[in-house]
Design a protein around this motif. Structure first.
Motif, PDB file in Angstrom:
ATOM      1  N   TRP A  66      37.567  48.341  52.689  1.00 24.23           N
ATOM      2  CA  TRP A  66      38.223  47.265  51.920  1.00 24.23           C
ATOM      3  C   TRP A  66      39.218  46.605  52.943  1.00 24.23           C
ATOM      4  O   TRP A  66      40.065  46.849  53.769  1.00 24.23           O
ATOM      5  CB  TRP A  66      39.117  47.879  50.642  1.00 24.23           C
ATOM      6  CG  TRP A  66      38.017  48.394  49.694  1.00 24.23           C
ATOM      7  CD1 TRP A  66      38.022  49.975  49.765  1.00 24.23           C
ATOM      8  CD2 TRP A  66      37.078  47.751  48.734  1.00 24.23           C
ATOM      9  NE1 TRP A  66      36.927  50.065  48.606  1.00 24.23           N
ATOM     10  CE2 TRP A  66      36.516  48.911  48.146  1.00 24.23           C
ATOM     11  CE3 TRP A  66      36.928  46.327  48.522  1.00 24.23           C
ATOM     12  CZ2 TRP A  66      35.771  48.467  47.055  1.00 24.23           C
ATOM     13  CZ3 TRP A  66      36.195  46.253  47.424  1.00 24.23           C
ATOM     14  CH2 TRP A  66      35.524  47.222  46.679  1.00 24.23           C
ATOM     15  N   HIS A  67      39.049  45.148  53.042  1.00 23.08           N
ATOM     16  CA  HIS A  67      40.035  44.228  53.472  1.00 23.08           C
ATOM     17  C   HIS A  67      41.111  43.526  52.257  1.00 23.08           C
ATOM     18  O   HIS A  67      40.310  43.048  51.547  1.00 23.08           O
ATOM     19  CB  HIS A  67      39.277  43.170  54.285  1.00 23.08           C
ATOM     20  CG  HIS A  67      38.738  43.666  55.764  1.00 23.08           C
ATOM     21  ND1 HIS A  67      38.702  42.902  56.606  1.00 23.08           N
ATOM     22  CD2 HIS A  67      38.298  45.056  56.071  1.00 23.08           C
ATOM     23  CE1 HIS A  67      38.072  43.729  57.537  1.00 23.08           C
ATOM     24  NE2 HIS A  67      38.024  44.971  57.090  1.00 23.08           N
ATOM     25  N   PHE A  68      42.346  43.694  52.502  1.00 25.58           N
ATOM     26  CA  PHE A  68      43.047  42.950  51.511  1.00 25.58           C
ATOM     27  C   PHE A  68      43.054  41.505  52.450  1.00 25.58           C
ATOM     28  O   PHE A  68      43.801  41.555  53.422  1.00 25.58           O
ATOM     29  CB  PHE A  68      44.312  43.597  51.384  1.00 25.58           C
ATOM     30  CG  PHE A  68      45.007  43.296  50.252  1.00 25.58           C
ATOM     31  CD1 PHE A  68      44.865  43.796  48.879  1.00 25.58           C
ATOM     32  CD2 PHE A  68      46.043  42.181  50.308  1.00 25.58           C
ATOM     33  CE1 PHE A  68      45.563  43.368  47.903  1.00 25.58           C
ATOM     34  CE2 PHE A  68      46.543  41.597  49.190  1.00 25.58           C
ATOM     35  CZ  PHE A  68      46.221  42.189  48.113  1.00 25.58           C
ATOM     36  N   ILE A  69      42.790  40.543  51.755  1.00 30.31           N
ATOM     37  CA  ILE A  69      42.782  39.166  52.185  1.00 30.31           C
ATOM     38  C   ILE A  69      43.771  38.322  51.536  1.00 30.31           C
ATOM     39  O   ILE A  69      44.091  37.169  52.250  1.00 30.31           O
ATOM     40  CB  ILE A  69      41.581  38.591  52.184  1.00 30.31           C
ATOM     41  CG1 ILE A  69      40.963  38.286  50.454  1.00 30.31           C
ATOM     42  CG2 ILE A  69      40.346  39.333  52.875  1.00 30.31           C
ATOM     43  CD1 ILE A  69      39.835  37.327  50.389  1.00 30.31           C
ATOM     44  N   GLY A  70      44.450  38.522  50.379  1.00 30.24           N
ATOM     45  CA  GLY A  70      45.457  37.724  50.036  1.00 30.24           C
ATOM     46  C   GLY A  70      46.753  37.746  50.383  1.00 30.24           C
ATOM     47  O   GLY A  70      46.885  38.751  51.356  1.00 30.24           O
TER      48      GLY A  70
END
Ligand SMILES: *Cc1c(COP(=O)(O)O)cnc(C)c1O
Length: 224
Positions: A66-70
Motif C-alpha cells: 500500500w502506498h499512501f498518496i494523499g
C-alpha cells in the motif's frame, strides 16, 4: 462490476516500459475492483484516506503493498505506520519526523518520497524546489534511521496543455538529478520518480517517471 478492470489494467501495463512501476490508485473504489486487479498480478495500490485504507487492509490480501498518496496529517501517521509500504507525499520535516517516530515504534523502516510542488495551482501541497533544498541542506533527516527517502513525487498542473505538463515533468526530472548528485549519490534506494496519472502518464514516462499513479484509466470514474 461494470468496469473491465482486468482489460484496463493490461492496457496500462502494456504502455509501461519494463523499469516503470504501476501504482494502481484505488481510492474511492470498492474492494472487488482491487481484487480484480490483484487477480491479474497487480500488487501495488495507492490510497489517500487513512480510514478507507484501514478497512481495505483488513479485507484484502496481506501481500499488497500500500502506498499512501494523499496529503497526510501528522496525527494520522500512527494509524498507517504498522503496515504502510510507502508514504509518497512527504512535504515537511515535521511529517518526516513523525513517520520516523512511529516507524521506530513498530521496528520498521518506512519508505517515503518527498513531494515536490512545481505545478502552478496554489492549492496543491508539496515542497517547492527551494523548500526541498532547504530541508535536505539542514541535514537533520540524516539522523532519522526509520525512514528511507526513496525519491520524489509530484503532480503536474491539471491542464490540457501537454507542453506545460511536459515542462513540469522535465523540471522535476532535472531537480531529481540535482538532489541525487548532492545528497544521494551513494544511495541505491534513492531512485523513484513518481509522476504521471491517468491523463498524463505517457508524457511522464517520456520525462523520467519510474512510477506512475493511475486510477481512473483502470477503475473508471470515482464515485464520491
Ligand atoms: C487520485 C490520485 C491519482 C490518480 O488519478 P487518476 O487521474 O484517477 O489516474 C494520482 N496521484 C494522486 C496523488 C492522486 O491523489
Amino acid at each position: 462490476m461494470n468496469v473491465d478492470v482486468a482489460k484496463n489494467l493490461h492496457e496500462v501495463l502494456g504502455n509501461l516500459p519494463k523499469d516503470v512501476r504501476l501504482v494502481a490508485i484505488s481510492k474511492y473504489h470498492p474492494c472487488e475492483y482491487i481484487e480484480a486487479a490483484y487477480a491479474e498480478g497487480q500488487r501495488i495500490f495507492g490510497e489517500s484516506h487513512e480510514q478507507e485504507l484501514k478497512l481495505k487492509v483488513e479485507k484484502l490480501p496481506k501481500d499488497i503493498q500500500w502506498h499512501f498518496i494523499g496529503h497526510l496529517q501528522t496525527n494520522k501517521v500512527k494509524y498507517i505506520a504498522p503496515y504502510i509500504s510507502m508514504i509518497e507525499a512527504v512535504d515537511s520535516m515535521k511529517l518526516l519526523k513523525e513517520i520516523n517516530k512511529h516507524a521506530n515504534k513498530h521496528n520498521r523502516i518506512i519508505k517515503v518520497l518527498l513531494e515536490l510542488h512545481i505545478a502552478e495551482e496554489e492549492t496543491k501541497y508539496g515542497l517547492t524546489p527551494d523548500a526541498c533544498r532547504e530541508l535536505l541542506a539542514d541535514g537533520e533527516w540524516r539522523t532519522l534511521d526509520h525512514v528511507q527517502i526513496c525519491g520524489l513525487m509530484m503532480m503536474a498542473s491539471n491542464t490540457d496543455n501537454q507542453d506545460q505538463i511536459a515542462s513540469e515533468f522535465e523540471t522535476a526530472a532535472r531537480f531529481f538529478d540535482e538532489i541525487k548528485a548532492h545528497y544521494f549519490a551513494d544511495s541505491d534506494a534513492f531512485k523513484d520518480r513518481s509522476w504521471g496519472m491517468s491523463h498524463d502518464y505517457k508524457t511522464a514516462i517520456c520525462h523520467g517517471s519510474t512510477m506512475v499513479r493511475v486510477g481512473t484509466t483502470i477503475f473508471g470514474p470515482r464515485v464520491y
